[in-house]
Scaffold this motif. Structure first.
Motif, PDB file in Angstrom:
ATOM      1  N   ALA A 212     -10.163  41.783 -13.073  1.00 24.98           N
ATOM      2  CA  ALA A 212     -11.233  40.819 -13.357  1.00 24.98           C
ATOM      3  C   ALA A 212     -12.537  41.173 -12.665  1.00 24.98           C
ATOM      4  CB  ALA A 212     -10.788  39.419 -12.937  1.00 24.98           C
ATOM      5  N   GLY A 213     -12.508  42.047 -11.673  1.00 27.52           N
ATOM      6  CA  GLY A 213     -13.713  42.363 -10.915  1.00 27.52           C
ATOM      7  C   GLY A 213     -14.828  42.945 -11.761  1.00 27.52           C
ATOM      8  N   ALA A 214     -14.482  43.807 -12.720  1.00 26.11           N
ATOM      9  CA  ALA A 214     -15.509  44.476 -13.527  1.00 26.11           C
ATOM     10  C   ALA A 214     -16.303  43.498 -14.390  1.00 26.11           C
ATOM     11  CB  ALA A 214     -14.865  45.574 -14.375  1.00 26.11           C
ATOM     12  N   PRO A 215     -15.661  42.676 -15.250  1.00 15.60           N
ATOM     13  CA  PRO A 215     -16.461  41.774 -16.084  1.00 15.60           C
ATOM     14  C   PRO A 215     -17.193  40.695 -15.297  1.00 15.60           C
ATOM     15  CG  PRO A 215     -14.115  41.330 -16.372  1.00 15.60           C
ATOM     16  CD  PRO A 215     -14.220  42.597 -15.579  1.00 15.60           C
ATOM     17  N   VAL A 216     -16.587  40.192 -14.225  1.00 18.91           N
ATOM     18  CA  VAL A 216     -17.251  39.165 -13.421  1.00 18.91           C
ATOM     19  C   VAL A 216     -18.516  39.734 -12.778  1.00 18.91           C
ATOM     20  CG1 VAL A 216     -17.051  37.719 -11.359  1.00 18.91           C
ATOM     21  CG2 VAL A 216     -15.166  37.825 -12.995  1.00 18.91           C
ATOM     22  N   ALA A 217     -18.419  40.936 -12.209  1.00 16.91           N
ATOM     23  CA  ALA A 217     -19.583  41.554 -11.574  1.00 16.91           C
ATOM     24  C   ALA A 217     -20.671  41.848 -12.603  1.00 16.91           C
ATOM     25  CB  ALA A 217     -19.157  42.844 -10.868  1.00 16.91           C
ATOM     26  N   GLY A 218     -20.265  42.349 -13.775  1.00 18.92           N
ATOM     27  CA  GLY A 218     -21.248  42.643 -14.805  1.00 18.92           C
ATOM     28  C   GLY A 218     -22.001  41.397 -15.239  1.00 18.92           C
ATOM     29  N   GLN A 219     -21.283  40.281 -15.396  1.00 21.50           N
ATOM     30  CA  GLN A 219     -21.936  39.043 -15.823  1.00 21.50           C
ATOM     31  C   GLN A 219     -22.882  38.521 -14.747  1.00 21.50           C
ATOM     32  OE1 GLN A 219     -19.248  35.745 -16.796  1.00 21.50           O
ATOM     33  NE2 GLN A 219     -20.464  35.363 -18.630  1.00 21.50           N
ATOM     34  N   LEU A 220     -22.494  38.654 -13.492  1.00 15.84           N
ATOM     35  CA  LEU A 220     -23.349  38.175 -12.401  1.00 15.84           C
ATOM     36  C   LEU A 220     -24.669  38.930 -12.340  1.00 15.84           C
ATOM     37  CD1 LEU A 220     -20.807  37.625  -9.468  1.00 15.84           C
ATOM     38  CD2 LEU A 220     -22.120  35.876 -10.699  1.00 15.84           C
TER      39      LEU A 220
ATOM     40  N   PRO B  39     -28.566  35.279 -24.706  1.00 12.66           N
ATOM     41  CA  PRO B  39     -28.192  36.679 -24.547  1.00 12.66           C
ATOM     42  C   PRO B  39     -26.970  37.029 -25.370  1.00 12.66           C
ATOM     43  CG  PRO B  39     -27.549  35.404 -22.620  1.00 12.66           C
ATOM     44  CD  PRO B  39     -28.361  34.495 -23.481  1.00 12.66           C
ATOM     45  N   SER B  40     -26.823  38.304 -25.687  1.00 11.71           N
ATOM     46  CA  SER B  40     -25.679  38.775 -26.460  1.00 11.71           C
ATOM     47  C   SER B  40     -24.394  38.570 -25.666  1.00 11.71           C
ATOM     48  CB  SER B  40     -25.863  40.250 -26.803  1.00 11.71           C
ATOM     49  OG  SER B  40     -27.069  40.450 -27.506  1.00 11.71           O
TER      50      SER B  40
ATOM     51  N   ASP C  97     -29.995  45.307 -24.507  1.00 15.80           N
ATOM     52  CA  ASP C  97     -30.660  45.286 -23.206  1.00 15.80           C
ATOM     53  C   ASP C  97     -30.774  43.892 -22.608  1.00 15.80           C
ATOM     54  OD1 ASP C  97     -32.540  44.248 -24.884  1.00 15.80           O
ATOM     55  OD2 ASP C  97     -34.057  45.788 -24.566  1.00 15.80           O
ATOM     56  N   ASP C  98     -30.436  42.826 -23.390  1.00 15.08           N
ATOM     57  CA  ASP C  98     -30.505  41.484 -22.828  1.00 15.08           C
ATOM     58  C   ASP C  98     -29.212  41.070 -22.135  1.00 15.08           C
ATOM     59  OD1 ASP C  98     -28.972  41.290 -25.111  1.00 15.08           O
ATOM     60  OD2 ASP C  98     -29.694  39.276 -25.634  1.00 15.08           O
ATOM     61  N   ALA C  99     -28.179  41.928 -22.207  1.00 16.97           N
ATOM     62  CA  ALA C  99     -26.892  41.598 -21.570  1.00 16.97           C
ATOM     63  C   ALA C  99     -26.199  42.870 -21.117  1.00 16.97           C
ATOM     64  CB  ALA C  99     -26.005  40.827 -22.547  1.00 16.97           C
ATOM     65  N   GLN C 100     -26.966  43.785 -20.573  1.00 18.21           N
ATOM     66  CA  GLN C 100     -26.412  45.085 -20.198  1.00 18.21           C
ATOM     67  C   GLN C 100     -25.308  44.950 -19.163  1.00 18.21           C
ATOM     68  OE1 GLN C 100     -28.444  48.159 -17.604  1.00 18.21           O
ATOM     69  NE2 GLN C 100     -28.929  48.993 -19.634  1.00 18.21           N
ATOM     70  N   GLY C 101     -25.508  44.093 -18.175  1.00 19.94           N
ATOM     71  CA  GLY C 101     -24.497  43.923 -17.134  1.00 19.94           C
ATOM     72  C   GLY C 101     -23.186  43.402 -17.681  1.00 19.94           C
ATOM     73  N   SER C 102     -23.260  42.380 -18.550  1.00 19.35           N
ATOM     74  CA  SER C 102     -22.039  41.808 -19.124  1.00 19.35           C
ATOM     75  C   SER C 102     -21.292  42.831 -19.958  1.00 19.35           C
ATOM     76  CB  SER C 102     -22.399  40.595 -19.989  1.00 19.35           C
ATOM     77  OG  SER C 102     -22.979  39.577 -19.214  1.00 19.35           O
ATOM     78  N   TYR C 103     -22.015  43.615 -20.750  1.00 15.67           N
ATOM     79  CA  TYR C 103     -21.375  44.611 -21.596  1.00 15.67           C
ATOM     80  C   TYR C 103     -20.718  45.714 -20.768  1.00 15.67           C
ATOM     81  CZ  TYR C 103     -22.782  43.088 -26.282  1.00 15.67           C
ATOM     82  OH  TYR C 103     -22.885  42.416 -27.470  1.00 15.67           O
ATOM     83  N   VAL C 104     -21.440  46.236 -19.800  1.00 14.05           N
ATOM     84  CA  VAL C 104     -20.874  47.302 -18.971  1.00 14.05           C
ATOM     85  C   VAL C 104     -19.703  46.770 -18.153  1.00 14.05           C
ATOM     86  CG1 VAL C 104     -21.355  48.930 -17.093  1.00 14.05           C
ATOM     87  CG2 VAL C 104     -23.029  48.605 -18.910  1.00 14.05           C
TER      88      VAL C 104
END
Length: 446
Positions: free
Chosen positions: A74-82, A228-229, A362-369
């Motif tokens: 869970a660490g990856a998607p949570v960090a990306g969203q933050l 955002p996407s 580009d409006d949700a790059q963190g969440s996607y990555v």
């Protein structure tokens, strides 16, 4: 009289200044080196620590690491969203401090459940830090992110090597104090990393920009009415990530499948089970930067997936051929397979780095990555069981089938990516459309 700088020092300075990302990009390389050196100290003795020092049985130790790793996914998607809502450097600083705290507390923890809680927290923070570091690198390096990623992977391998060698030397003593000392070294590395992160400037982010300026200098204000996407609703990106998860099985093939194959099914020297890691590390350090060209642009990355498919076929066939009775033939086949899997690793990692960022809006790059970060985490969890229960159990045909399946995944992913890029090009022709994470304006956080 001024001393004229030597040619070696001049070349060294030129190499440093040519690294994309400027001072913060170079600082992040030091962060990676220190981080992975500390991790190398700990990874080499993790299971041994829980058995020898913490007093768990081997079964309990395996269950502990498995459950902790599952929570860490869970660490990856949570960090990306933050990072789409908070400054990336602040989130990364908090994560590194969390890693340090969990490692230090392991020194004083007793019993399975206390240890499990701390291992789960550490695993969560480790996966989060991996995604945050990737996002930081992508933002500071910009268009040169493929080359920066290659340099970073080289540094990571050097760090793991230094840490692993240090752990090997310490294990020659093998006392409880040595095990605790290695864990303490890992914890202190996170503290030092956190101090370096605190000195990094916040990189520009389209998903968090409040105001900015267009290329012509006109002010730009974010539209609060535009949502955002959402990567979980983007079937194309999820399909791309799922295929990446399959291709990331090369890691388990090298770390789990091949060593067990060497020992149980071939006449090759058992020492090769350790030697293939040396071969892997040396090749990555020597050639990763050169092979970063395969991820220089999204279209180049997509086309390079054909090469990945070929190397997957070679990897599977060479590993299967190691059942040849002649000792020299089995040894040659294992070395060929190790080289082929390493080539896959270098090319596919460059491709994955580029596409995981470029295919994200580009409006949700963190969440996607962050969602893409699940690909490697899932592969790590499923891979060992797949290697032992399916691939090795099936014999040579299992390795051939694995190579063919992963080659098919690479070709299917190429088709999906080219279709997505084609649609993105069509959308970009429409005014105001920028479907992928290719910055359309120069932005600055205010």
């Amino acid at each position: 009289m001024k001393r004229k700088p030597s040619k070696a020092s001049t070349r060294a300075r030129a190499a440093l200044t040519s690294i994309p990302g400027g001072p913060d990009g170079r600082r992040m390389l030091w962060i990676n080196l220190i981080d992975k050196t500390g991790s190398g100290l700990w990874f080499a003795v993790t299971a041994l620590y829980f058995v020898v020092v913490a007093g768990l049985s081997t079964g309990q130790a395996g269950l502990l690491l498995g459950l902790g790793g599952a929570v860490g996914i869970a660490g990856a998607p949570v960090a990306g969203q933050l990072t789409d809502r908070l400054p990336l450097t602040r989130v990364l600083l908090a994560v590194q401090l969390l890693r340090g705290a969990s490692s230090l507390l392991l020194l004083f923890a007793h019993g399975f459940w206390q240890l499990l809680a701390l291992v789960a927290v550490g695993s969560f923070a480790e996966r989060a830090a991996s995604v945050l570091t990737k996002l930081f690198a992508a933002r500071v390096a910009g268009a040169d992110r493929a080359r920066y990623q290659a340099v970073q992977r080289t540094v990571v391998n050097v760090g793991y090597t230094i840490g692993g060698l240090g752990a090997s030397a310490a294990l020659a003593v093998g006392s409880t104090a040595v095990y605790r000392g290695l864990l303490l070294g890992d914890a202190l590395s996170f503290v030092l990393v956190a101090a370096l992160v605190a000195r990094c400037a916040e990189p520009p982010s389209a998903s968090r920009t409040v105001t900015g300026r267009t290329a012509a200098g006109a002010p730009l204000t974010a539209d609060p009415t535009v949502s955002p996407s959402n990567p979980w609703r983007d079937r194309g990106y999820l399909g791309y990530a799922a295929l990446d998860s399959a291709m990331f099985l090369y890691g388990c093939a090298i770390s789990v499948g091949m060593p067990l194959w060497i020992i149980t099914r071939t006449t090759a020297p058992h020492g090769l089970a350790a030697a293939i890691f040396v071969v892997n590390t040396v090749i990555v350090v020597a050639f990763q930067v050169r092979l970063s060209r395969h991820g220089s642009t999204p279209r180049v990355a997509a086309d390079s997936l054909r090469r990945v498919a070929v190397w997957f076929l070679v990897s599977g066939a060479a590993t299967a051929a190691a059942v040849l009775h002649a000792r020299w033939a089995a040894t040659a086949a294992i070395l060929a397979a190790a080289i082929a899997f390493t080539v896959v690793e270098m090319i596919q990692s460059a491709i994955s780095w580029e596409l995981s960022v470029a295919l994200a809006p580009d409006d949700a790059q963190g969440s996607y990555v962050g969602v893409h970060g699940l690909a490697q985490s899932t592969s790590r969890c499923v891979g060992p069981l797949l290697m032992t229960s399916v691939v090795i159990a099936a014999g040579p045909i299992g390795w051939i089938a694995l190579g063919a399946a992963l080659a098919a995944a690479a070709l299917l992913q190429r088709r999906m990516v080219l279709q997505r890029l084609g649609r993105a090009d069509a959308l970009r022709q429409q005014p105001g459309k920028s479907p992928l994470s290719v910055p359309a304006v120069t932005v600055s956080e205010q």
